[in-house]
Write a protein that holds these residues in place. Structure first.
Motif, mmCIF file in Angstrom:
data_model
loop_
_atom_site.group_PDB
_atom_site.id
_atom_site.type_symbol
_atom_site.label_atom_id
_atom_site.label_comp_id
_atom_site.label_asym_id
_atom_site.label_seq_id
_atom_site.Cartn_x
_atom_site.Cartn_y
_atom_site.Cartn_z
ATOM 1 N N GLU A 302 0.640 -1.035 -0.006
ATOM 2 C CA GLU A 302 0.056 0.067 -0.293
ATOM 3 C C GLU A 302 0.943 1.394 0.225
ATOM 4 O O GLU A 302 1.782 1.231 0.853
ATOM 5 N N ILE A 303 0.504 2.130 -0.839
ATOM 6 C CA ILE A 303 1.034 3.543 -0.518
ATOM 7 C C ILE A 303 0.131 4.627 -1.229
ATOM 8 O O ILE A 303 -0.451 4.364 -2.344
ATOM 9 N N GLY A 304 0.151 5.838 -0.466
ATOM 10 C CA GLY A 304 -0.843 6.608 -0.803
ATOM 11 C C GLY A 304 -2.022 6.850 0.021
ATOM 12 O O GLY A 304 -2.575 7.982 0.239
ATOM 13 N N ARG A 305 -2.340 6.239 1.259
ATOM 14 C CA ARG A 305 -3.400 6.347 2.406
ATOM 15 C C ARG A 305 -2.735 7.786 3.112
ATOM 16 O O ARG A 305 -1.655 7.549 3.704
ATOM 17 N N PRO A 306 -3.463 8.634 3.079
ATOM 18 C CA PRO A 306 -2.805 10.023 3.672
ATOM 19 C C PRO A 306 -2.841 9.929 5.488
ATOM 20 O O PRO A 306 -3.681 9.185 6.180
ATOM 21 N N THR A 307 -1.849 10.344 6.002
ATOM 22 C CA THR A 307 -2.060 10.483 7.368
ATOM 23 C C THR A 307 -2.440 11.939 7.977
ATOM 24 O O THR A 307 -2.649 12.680 7.163
ATOM 25 N N GLY A 308 -2.383 12.013 9.121
ATOM 26 C CA GLY A 308 -3.009 13.383 9.704
ATOM 27 C C GLY A 308 -1.960 14.345 9.686
ATOM 28 O O GLY A 308 -2.470 15.746 10.022
ATOM 29 N N ARG A 309 -0.716 14.224 9.230
ATOM 30 C CA ARG A 309 0.102 15.007 9.131
ATOM 31 C C ARG A 309 0.468 15.514 7.672
ATOM 32 O O ARG A 309 2.056 16.132 7.459
#
Length: 320
Positions: A302-309
């Motif tokens: 997986e690559i691309g799910r955004p974090t809160g930062r």
């Protein structure tokens, strides 16, 4: 702008060595020889398979070329060139041709063609735990077109010490054979493995293999269940990256600085899906295989799910 994957062709002159050119020429020769009967190369690395497949696509002969490593899901495989009369037994394959090289569907298409042509007895691949017991030994190699080229050997230690992939590989290569003689080496347990080899070398390996990792060992012909697929162990990796650029991904996978990751790429030490990359802004996508010389091989999950930062999640697995 990030480097487009389509510009990173295996036929980019900067990435083709003289050894690669000889391989491509050899593939063209085998293709021309396959007028009346199937022919096969020695075992090839995934990158070598991609080179031959790309050449076949360029010449409009990708439908003639298949790959087989002794079982479904093998990594090191032979290039198998089929004549038109065998291809007449083919059935439509649902995936786009450009994605078929490493697909299970393409392997199944090969087996079905050979079965329909009467060249292979294709057993139904049962959904069972193939590792529940050791593969049984057999007295003679099995019959069939593919079996005349490749056979599996059961490698057995004495039980004195655990033997690793490196132990088995070192012992086999110490016999003076070339790497192209051997396909995948599958670790069964601490004391057993299975190696796929050229059928014509099986008797020599059985006769000469006596030691591995300070242990007494031996090899024997064996039979693998139709549903056998090599078991692969992984080390999970999780992290975050600023983007899907190759330098950031390599930094996270190898736990190095971004500057060092960029250096690895520029030195030609990084491959994506077995294609060499030299630009730090090459895009990495889910399901890509990233190989970094000196650090290992990784599968991107997986690559691309955004974090809160403002960064994005990266989930991957390192081949063990």
């Amino acid at each position: 702008m990030a480097e487009s994957r389509k510009h990173n062709s295996p036929f980019d002159g900067a990435h083709i060595s003289e050894k690669d050119r000889l391989l491509i020429a050899r593939g063209a020769e085998l293709s021309a020889r396959a007028k009346h009967s199937a022919v096969a190369s020695p075992f090839l690395s995934p990158r070598e398979q991609r080179l031959l497949f790309a050449d076949a696509l360029t010449r409009g002969r990708a439908d003639q070329l298949y790959f087989w490593g002794g079982c479904r899901g093998a990594e090191r495989r032979m290039a198998v060139y089929l004549p038109d009369w065998i291809l007449s037994f083919s059935i439509p394959c649902p995936l786009p041709v450009s994605r078929q090289l490493f697909s299970r569907e393409r392997e199944e298409a090969l087996l079905q063609m050979l079965g329909a042509a009467g060249l292979e007895h294709i057993e139904e691949a049962e959904d069972v735990d193939c590792y529940a017991a050791l593969p049984p030994k057999i007295e003679a190699a099995e019959e069939g077109l593919l079996s005349q080229w490749i056979c599996p050997l059961l490698l057995e230690g004495s039980g004195f010490r655990a033997l690793s992939h490196r132990d088995w590989m070192g012992s086999l290569l110490s016999l003076g054979i070339k790497r192209e003689i051997l396909g995948d080496i599958v670790i069964w347990d601490d004391f057993h493995g299975v190696v796929f080899c050229l059928a014509k070398t099986a008797a020599y390996l059985i006769e000469e293999l006596k030691k591995a990792g300070r242990d007494t060992v031996h090899a024997a012909l064996c039979h693998l269940a139709a549903g056998f697929v090599p078991r692969q162990q992984y080390l999970p990796i999780q992290g975050t990256v600023a983007s899907s650029r190759a330098d950031g991904v390599v930094r996270a996978l190898c736990n190095v600085s971004r500057e060092d990751a960029a250096g690895l790429i520029r030195q030609g030490l990084v491959e994506i899906n077995y294609d060499l990359i030299t630009k730090v802004d090459a895009e990495v996508e889910p399901e890509d295989i990233v190989s970094v010389r000196g650090y290992g091989k990784f599968r991107i999950d997986e690559i691309g799910r955004p974090t809160g930062r403002g960064r994005i999640h990266l989930t991957a697995r390192k081949y063990q």
